[in-house]
Design a protein around this motif. Structure first.
Motif: not given
Length: 150
Positions: A132, A134-135, A137-138, A141
């Protein structure tokens, strides 16, 4: 003084993990070395058949990281690599220690891991393992967590 040596089972297990290595402590602390090797490389292993050797060594590396045993970690990392722990797995053990042991403690283990890997001819840095960014991951996840818990 009569030379003290670990029993044959302990000697064989030690040789598998540390081919050709003779502990420097064996010369100055022969009795302690004999007792330790018989315990760690024979008696403990007799009761650890359910846990694969790779898993035991990875667990030992994690424990050494937690208690700050850098010198012993270097030795045991060599043994772990000898029996098949991969460089990626070794690095991951150290990375996973960050939230539990703290970055300040883990720095020494990162350097130790890099030294041992480099000494064994492993080119660093290793290939990235992230799946993943940073963009993403949310969003990704929860899907990974659901897959793991299923």
């Amino acid at each position: 003084m009569t030379a003290r040596k670990p029993n044959p089972a302990a000697t064989a297990a030690h040789e598998r993990r540390f081919p050709g290595h003779v502990s420097t402590l064996a010369a100055t602390e022969p009795e302690l070395t004999e007792y330790f090797d018989n315990f760690a490389f024979d008696e403990v292993l007799q009761h650890a058949q359910e846990v694969p050797e790779r898993t035991r060594l990875m667990t030992q590396l994690a424990a050494m990281t937690a208690v700050g045993a850098v010198a012993e970690y270097r030795v045991m990392l060599g043994a772990a690599l000898t029996i098949g722990v991969t460089p990626v797995e070794a690095k991951e053990i150290v990375y996973q220690a960050v939230p539990y042991a703290g970055m300040a403690r883990v720095f020494d283990f990162l350097h130790a891991t890099n030294d041992v890997l480099t000494d064994r001819g492993v080119e660093l840095p290793l290939e990235g393992q992230s799946t993943t960014t940073r963009d993403t991951r949310t969003a990704q996840g929860p899907a990974v967590q659901k897959r793991i818990s299923s």
